[in-house]
Design a protein around this motif. Structure first.
Motif, PDB file in Angstrom:
ATOM      1  N   LEU A  84     109.948 -37.014  18.896  1.00  0.00           N
ATOM      2  CA  LEU A  84     109.351 -37.681  17.742  1.00  0.00           C
ATOM      3  C   LEU A  84     109.835 -39.118  17.641  1.00  0.00           C
ATOM      4  CD1 LEU A  84     109.430 -34.973  14.900  1.00  0.00           C
ATOM      5  CD2 LEU A  84     107.419 -36.038  15.917  1.00  0.00           C
ATOM      6  N   GLY A  85     111.104 -39.345  17.953  1.00  0.00           N
ATOM      7  CA  GLY A  85     111.608 -40.715  17.945  1.00  0.00           C
ATOM      8  C   GLY A  85     110.899 -41.577  18.981  1.00  0.00           C
ATOM      9  N   THR A  86     110.651 -40.991  20.170  1.00  0.00           N
ATOM     10  CA  THR A  86     109.951 -41.734  21.222  1.00  0.00           C
ATOM     11  C   THR A  86     108.532 -42.075  20.787  1.00  0.00           C
ATOM     12  OG1 THR A  86     111.293 -40.610  22.889  1.00  0.00           O
ATOM     13  CG2 THR A  86     109.242 -41.672  23.618  1.00  0.00           C
ATOM     14  N   VAL A  87     107.829 -41.062  20.223  1.00  0.00           N
ATOM     15  CA  VAL A  87     106.444 -41.302  19.758  1.00  0.00           C
ATOM     16  C   VAL A  87     106.445 -42.352  18.668  1.00  0.00           C
ATOM     17  CG1 VAL A  87     104.500 -40.227  18.580  1.00  0.00           C
ATOM     18  CG2 VAL A  87     105.676 -38.997  20.412  1.00  0.00           C
ATOM     19  N   ASN A  88     107.417 -42.295  17.753  1.00  0.00           N
ATOM     20  CA  ASN A  88     107.477 -43.270  16.671  1.00  0.00           C
ATOM     21  C   ASN A  88     107.687 -44.675  17.219  1.00  0.00           C
ATOM     22  OD1 ASN A  88     107.754 -43.694  13.628  1.00  0.00           O
ATOM     23  ND2 ASN A  88     109.657 -44.615  14.384  1.00  0.00           N
ATOM     24  N   ASN A  89     108.504 -44.801  18.255  1.00  0.00           N
ATOM     25  CA  ASN A  89     108.732 -46.120  18.866  1.00  0.00           C
ATOM     26  C   ASN A  89     107.459 -46.650  19.524  1.00  0.00           C
ATOM     27  OD1 ASN A  89     111.403 -46.177  18.071  1.00  0.00           O
ATOM     28  ND2 ASN A  89     112.139 -45.195  19.957  1.00  0.00           N
ATOM     29  N   VAL A  90     106.723 -45.748  20.190  1.00  0.00           N
ATOM     30  CA  VAL A  90     105.468 -46.169  20.841  1.00  0.00           C
ATOM     31  C   VAL A  90     104.486 -46.674  19.819  1.00  0.00           C
ATOM     32  CG1 VAL A  90     103.476 -45.358  22.147  1.00  0.00           C
ATOM     33  CG2 VAL A  90     105.790 -44.664  22.830  1.00  0.00           C
ATOM     34  N   PHE A  91     104.336 -45.886  18.721  1.00  0.00           N
ATOM     35  CA  PHE A  91     103.411 -46.333  17.670  1.00  0.00           C
ATOM     36  C   PHE A  91     103.882 -47.647  17.051  1.00  0.00           C
ATOM     37  CE2 PHE A  91     101.827 -41.871  17.339  1.00  0.00           C
ATOM     38  CZ  PHE A  91     100.480 -42.154  17.527  1.00  0.00           C
ATOM     39  N   ASP A  92     105.187 -47.840  16.947  1.00  0.00           N
ATOM     40  CA  ASP A  92     105.717 -49.070  16.381  1.00  0.00           C
ATOM     41  C   ASP A  92     105.403 -50.262  17.276  1.00  0.00           C
ATOM     42  OD1 ASP A  92     107.145 -50.490  14.393  1.00  0.00           O
ATOM     43  OD2 ASP A  92     108.908 -50.527  15.698  1.00  0.00           O
ATOM     44  N   PHE A  93     105.555 -50.069  18.619  1.00  0.00           N
ATOM     45  CA  PHE A  93     105.203 -51.134  19.573  1.00  0.00           C
ATOM     46  C   PHE A  93     103.724 -51.490  19.471  1.00  0.00           C
ATOM     47  CE2 PHE A  93     108.902 -49.744  22.456  1.00  0.00           C
ATOM     48  CZ  PHE A  93     109.784 -50.547  21.740  1.00  0.00           C
ATOM     49  N   LEU A  94     102.894 -50.442  19.424  1.00  0.00           N
ATOM     50  CA  LEU A  94     101.450 -50.690  19.319  1.00  0.00           C
ATOM     51  C   LEU A  94     101.113 -51.401  18.024  1.00  0.00           C
ATOM     52  CD1 LEU A  94     100.050 -47.286  20.653  1.00  0.00           C
ATOM     53  CD2 LEU A  94      99.947 -49.509  21.814  1.00  0.00           C
ATOM     54  N   ASN A  95     101.782 -51.008  16.942  1.00  0.00           N
ATOM     55  CA  ASN A  95     101.485 -51.602  15.637  1.00  0.00           C
ATOM     56  C   ASN A  95     101.889 -53.069  15.602  1.00  0.00           C
ATOM     57  OD1 ASN A  95     100.635 -51.388  12.843  1.00  0.00           O
ATOM     58  ND2 ASN A  95     102.811 -51.556  12.314  1.00  0.00           N
ATOM     59  N   GLN A  96     102.954 -53.407  16.346  1.00  0.00           N
ATOM     60  CA  GLN A  96     103.422 -54.792  16.377  1.00  0.00           C
ATOM     61  C   GLN A  96     102.655 -55.649  17.407  1.00  0.00           C
ATOM     62  OE1 GLN A  96     107.653 -54.720  17.010  1.00  0.00           O
ATOM     63  NE2 GLN A  96     108.065 -53.566  15.081  1.00  0.00           N
ATOM     64  N   GLY A  97     101.770 -55.005  18.204  1.00  0.00           N
ATOM     65  CA  GLY A  97     100.968 -55.749  19.177  1.00  0.00           C
ATOM     66  C   GLY A  97     101.704 -56.111  20.427  1.00  0.00           C
ATOM     67  N   GLN A  98     102.834 -55.466  20.693  1.00  0.00           N
ATOM     68  CA  GLN A  98     103.590 -55.798  21.894  1.00  0.00           C
ATOM     69  C   GLN A  98     102.926 -55.262  23.158  1.00  0.00           C
ATOM     70  OE1 GLN A  98     107.623 -54.536  21.486  1.00  0.00           O
ATOM     71  NE2 GLN A  98     107.972 -55.648  19.534  1.00  0.00           N
ATOM     72  N   LEU A  99     101.972 -54.342  23.014  1.00  0.00           N
ATOM     73  CA  LEU A  99     101.264 -53.784  24.174  1.00  0.00           C
ATOM     74  C   LEU A  99      99.814 -54.273  24.225  1.00  0.00           C
ATOM     75  CD1 LEU A  99     102.620 -50.111  24.046  1.00  0.00           C
ATOM     76  CD2 LEU A  99     103.480 -52.038  25.380  1.00  0.00           C
ATOM     77  N   GLY A 100      99.565 -55.337  23.510  1.00  0.00           N
ATOM     78  CA  GLY A 100      98.228 -55.899  23.539  1.00  0.00           C
ATOM     79  C   GLY A 100      97.521 -55.734  22.212  1.00  0.00           C
ATOM     80  N   GLU A 101      96.400 -56.493  22.082  1.00  0.00           N
ATOM     81  CA  GLU A 101      95.632 -56.450  20.860  1.00  0.00           C
ATOM     82  C   GLU A 101      94.832 -55.153  20.784  1.00  0.00           C
ATOM     83  OE1 GLU A 101      95.635 -58.527  18.381  1.00  0.00           O
ATOM     84  OE2 GLU A 101      97.085 -59.877  19.319  1.00  0.00           O
ATOM     85  N   LEU A 102      94.754 -54.602  19.522  1.00  0.00           N
ATOM     86  CA  LEU A 102      93.991 -53.373  19.282  1.00  0.00           C
ATOM     87  C   LEU A 102      92.783 -53.685  18.427  1.00  0.00           C
ATOM     88  CD1 LEU A 102      96.918 -50.907  18.384  1.00  0.00           C
ATOM     89  CD2 LEU A 102      95.755 -51.129  20.574  1.00  0.00           C
ATOM     90  N   THR A 103      91.813 -52.850  18.586  1.00  0.00           N
ATOM     91  CA  THR A 103      90.636 -52.985  17.720  1.00  0.00           C
ATOM     92  C   THR A 103      91.000 -52.521  16.324  1.00  0.00           C
ATOM     93  OG1 THR A 103      89.885 -50.761  18.230  1.00  0.00           O
ATOM     94  CG2 THR A 103      89.125 -52.546  19.682  1.00  0.00           C
ATOM     95  N   GLU A 104      90.128 -52.795  15.380  1.00  0.00           N
ATOM     96  CA  GLU A 104      90.385 -52.388  13.987  1.00  0.00           C
ATOM     97  C   GLU A 104      90.518 -50.879  13.875  1.00  0.00           C
ATOM     98  OE1 GLU A 104      88.330 -52.788   9.555  1.00  0.00           O
ATOM     99  OE2 GLU A 104      87.460 -53.821  11.283  1.00  0.00           O
ATOM    100  N   LYS A 105      89.641 -50.170  14.595  1.00  0.00           N
ATOM    101  CA  LYS A 105      89.716 -48.720  14.575  1.00  0.00           C
ATOM    102  C   LYS A 105      91.014 -48.226  15.202  1.00  0.00           C
ATOM    103  CE  LYS A 105      87.020 -44.629  15.830  1.00  0.00           C
ATOM    104  NZ  LYS A 105      85.777 -44.134  16.509  1.00  0.00           N
ATOM    105  N   GLY A 106      91.395 -48.853  16.316  1.00  0.00           N
ATOM    106  CA  GLY A 106      92.657 -48.470  16.965  1.00  0.00           C
ATOM    107  C   GLY A 106      93.853 -48.761  16.089  1.00  0.00           C
TER     108      GLY A 106
END
Length: 607
Positions: free
Chosen positions: A397-419
Motif C-alpha cells: 500500500l505504501g508503494t501504491v501510495n507513492n506511485v499515485f503521489d508521483f503521478l499526482n505531482q506530474g513527475q511521470l508526465g502530464e495526465l489528462t483531466e480524466k486521468g
C-alpha cells in the motif's frame, strides 16, 4: 392460626401447679395458725373467767360468813369494806367483758352481778344498823329481815348456772393444751404432707419433661448427624410443641438442602468446564465428569494425583504463585484468573483459564478450568493476520501510495483531466486504506500491551492549529467553518498520537456537520488537567448512544455524508486512556455535539 405450644404449657404447669399447691398449703397453714390463736385466746379467756368466778365465790363466802349471823362480835369496818367492794366490782366488770360474745354466759354473770350488788347493799345496811342500834333484841329483830334477804341474795349470786359456768370454763382451759397439740400436729402433717406431695409432683413433671425433651433433642441431634452423613432422617414429629415444630422445620430444610445438593451435583456433572477441589498438597480431592472431556481422564483417574503433573507449559512457578496468592486471600472474593496449559491424556496440549477460591474451613481450593483453546487459536490467527497486514499489505500500500503521489505531482508526465481524477481518487483511497491498517495495528497493540508512548511536553496550540491545517481543505470544500481558540497551555503526551486523536475527532465532526456549519477547537487548563474540546453544529447524538459511540465498529444511525470503518472514536478513547486521561461526549439531538478530552498537563509524579 398459631398452634399452642405443648412444651410451653408443660413448663407453665411445672411452675404454676406447684405455686398453686404452695398457695393452698399456705392458706391451710394460715387457717390452722388462726385456729390455734383462737384456741389460745379461748383458753386464756376461760381461765380468766374461772379465776374471776373463784375470786367472787371466795370473797362472797367470807363476807357471808361475817354477815350471815348475829353471833359475830365484829363486822368488817367501812374502811376495810371499800377495797373489797372495789375488787368485787372490778372482777364482775372483767367477767362481763370476757363473756360479752356469749349471750348465755353474759346473762348468768349479769344476774350474779345484780345479786352481788344487792348483797353488798344489804351488808352495808346491816353494818350501819349494828353501829347505830347495837346488839339489843329490838335491834336484832329489826335486822333480821335483812339477814334473811342476804342469805337469799347470796344464793342468787352463786346460782347453779354460775357455778356450772365456772366448771365449763375450767374444762375449756384444761382442754386447751390438748387442742393446741392437735393443731400443731395438723400443721406438721400439712407441712410434711404438702412438701412431700409437692416434691413428688415436681419430680414427676420434671422427669416427664426432661425425658420428653431429652428424647426429642437426641432425635434432633441424630437427625443432624444423619443429614451430614447423607443417611435418611427419622420420621417427622407430629406434636405441636416447639421441638416438634423445630424438627418439622429441620426436615423441610433438609429437603431443600438435598434438593439444592442435587441441583449443584447436576450442574457440576453437566458443566462443560473442568471443576475440581484441590487440597493443601496440590492433590485432586473431587473432580467433575468434565475432566474426561477436557483432559481425557475419568474423575477416578485424577483423584489423588497432583495438579502439577498435568501442567504442560513452563509456567509452573507462576501457577504455584497464583495458588499461594489465592490461599493468602483467605476466602475473600478474588476475581484474578490465570492462563496456563494442561497436558491431555493423548499427549496434546489444551489452553485453559483457571479461576480459584480458597476455603479456609475445609482447607481446600476450589478451581474451575475453562477451555480456551479455540479462543487462543483465534487470537494466534488474528496475530498472524496482523503480522500479515503489517508486512504483506502495508508495504504494497505504501508503494501504491507513492506511485499515485508521483503521478499526482506530474513527475511521470502530464495526465489528462480524466486521468488526474482517477489518480486523485486512488490517492485518497490508498490513504484511507493506510489509515485503516494503522488503526487496526494500533488497536491490536493496545490490546496486547505492546503499545508504547514517548511522552513529552507538547504545546496544545500547535496540536489545534496542526489539526486545523490538516482538515482546512476538506472543511472549506464542504462550506464548514473551522475555528481554533487561543491557548498557551501544555499537555504531557506524544505529539503524533495526540494529533491523530484530534484529527479523528475533527474528521468525525466534518463527516456529520452539514454545509454552513461550524466546528470549533478550544483548550483550557484546570487543576493540573488540560481540557480539549471539539464542538460541532451537527445533528447531535441520542442520549442512549452517547457511550456506545466509542465502541469499535459502531456508527450512529442517521444522515451523514460518508461512512467510515467505525474505529476512529475507539482509537480516540484508547489513545486518551493510554495517556492517563479520559474522553466523553456531551450532545443534544438537533443542537450538535461536543467531544471532550481531559489529559494530564504535567508529567505524573512517581508514587
Amino acid at each position: 392460626m398459631q398452634t399452642r405450644s405443648t412444651l410451653r404449657l408443660y413448663i407453665l404447669a411445672l411452675v404454676i401447679v406447684p405455686l398453686i399447691i404452695e398457695i393452698g398449703l399456705l392458706i391451710a397453714l394460715s387457717g390452722l395458725l388462726k385456729q390455734a390463736d383462737m384456741e389460745l385466746e379461748k383458753s386464756l379467756r376461760a381461765q380468766k373467767i374461772t379465776d374471776g368466778i373463784n375470786s367472787i365465790s371466795k370473797q362472797l363466802y367470807d363476807a357471808f360468813f361475817m354477815y350471815s349471823s348475829e353471833k359475830n362480835d365484829e363486822l368488817i369496818s367501812k374502811d376495810a369494806m371499800t377495797p373489797v367492794i372495789a375488787s368485787f366490782r372490778k372482777v364482775y366488770d372483767e367477767l362481763e367483758q370476757l363473756t360479752a360474745g356469749d349471750e348465755r354466759a353474759y346473762a348468768v354473770i349479769k344476774k350474779s352481778d345484780i345479786a352481788a350488788t344487792r348483797s353488798v347493799e344489804l351488808m352495808e345496811i346491816l353494818r350501819a344498823a349494828q353501829e347505830r342500834d347495837g346488839r339489843t333484841m329490838e335491834a336484832r329483830n329489826y335486822r333480821k329481815p335483812y339477814w334473811f334477804e342476804l342469805r337469799k341474795q347470796t344464793k342468787l349470786v352463786l346460782t347453779p348456772e354460775f357455778l356450772n359456768l365456772r366448771r365449763d370454763q375450767a374444762q375449756v382451759a384444761e382442754a386447751a393444751p390438748l387442742v393446741q397439740r392437735d393443731i400443731r400436729q395438723k400443721i406438721q402433717y400439712a407441712i410434711w404432707g404438702g412438701g412431700i406431695f409437692l416434691a413428688c409432683f415436681v419430680c414427676y413433671i420434671a422427669f416427664y419433661l426432661t425425658s420428653k425433651i431429652a428424647n426429642k433433642i437426641a432425635r434432633l441431634r441424630d437427625n443432624t448427624m444423619r443429614l451430614a452423613s447423607n443417611v435418611p432422617l427419622h420420621p417427622v414429629l407430629q406434636d405441636n410443641d416447639d421441638l416438634s415444630q423445630l424438627d418439622q422445620v429441620f426436615h423441610k430444610m433438609a429437603q431443600e438442602l438435598q434438593a439444592a445438593a442435587r441441583k449443584e451435583r447436576a450442574l457440576l456433572d453437566n458443566a462443560r468446564d473442568f471443576i475440581c477441589s484441590i487440597d493443601s498438597s496440590g492433590k485432586f480431592v473431587e473432580v467433575n465428569p468434565a475432566s474426561e472431556l477436557l483432559l481425557g481422564y475419568k474423575p477416578d483417574e485424577l483423584l489423588g494425583s497432583h495438579l502439577i503433573d498435568f501442567l504442560a507449559g513452563n509456567d509452573v512457578a507462576a501457577v504455584l504463585a497464583y495458588f499461594d496468592k489465592i490461599q493468602q486471600a483467605d476466602g475473600t472474593k478474588n476475581s484474578a484468573t490465570l492462563d496456563t496449559l494442561l497436558a491431555r491424556k493423548n499427549g496434546s496440549i489444551v489452553d485453559v483459564t483457571c479461576s480459584a477460591q480458597f476455603a479456609r474451613e475445609e482447607n481446600l481450593t476450589f478451581c474451575v478450568f475453562h477451555d480456551t483453546t479455540e479462543r487462543r487459536q483465534a487470537e494466534r490467527l488474528k496475530q498472524e493476520v496482523v503480522a500479515m497486514v503489517t508486512h504483506d499489505l502495508r508495504t504494497p500500500l505504501g508503494t501504491v501510495n507513492n506511485v499515485f503521489d508521483f503521478l499526482n505531482q506530474g513527475q511521470l508526465g502530464e495526465l489528462t483531466e480524466k486521468g488526474q481524477r482517477f489518480v486523485s481518487s486512488g490517492l485518497r483511497n490508498t490513504a484511507r486504506m493506510m489509515s485503516l491498517v494503522n488503526d487496526l495495528l494500533d488497536i491490536e497493540k493496545i490490546k496486547s500491551g505492546n503499545f508504547e508512548i514517548e511522552c513529552d511536553e507538547v504545546e496544545v496550540s500547535s496540536l489545534l492549529s496542526g489539526c486545523a491545517d490538516l482538515h482546512a481543505t476538506q472543511a472549506s470544500s464542504q462550506s464548514i467553518e473551522l475555528s481554533v481558540g487561543e491557548t498557551d497551555t501544555k499537555v504531557w503526551g506524544e505529539k503524533d498520537k495526540l494529533l491523530r486523536l484530534l484529527s479523528n475527532l475533527v474528521g468525525n465532526a466534518i463527516k456529520f456537520t452539514p454545509a454552513g456549519g461550524k466546528i470549533s477547537l478550544s483548550a483550557e487548563e484546570k487543576d493540573g488537567k488540560v481540557r480539549i474540546c471539539v464542538k460541532d453544529t451537527g445533528p447531535g447524538i441520542p442520549k442512549d448512544k452517547l457511550d456506545a459511540v466509542f465502541e469499535r465498529y459502531h456508527q450512529v444511525e442517521g444522515e451523514h455524508k460518508a461512512s467510515g470503518s467505525g474505529l476512529g472514536l475507539a482509537i480516540c478513547k484508547m489513545f486518551a486512556e493510554a495517556h492517563g486521561g479520559r474522553i466523553w461526549v456531551e450532545s443534544e439531538e438537533g443542537k450538535g455535539s461536543e467531544f471532550i478530552v481531559v489529559l494530564p498537563a504535567h508529567k505524573p509524579s512517581l508514587p
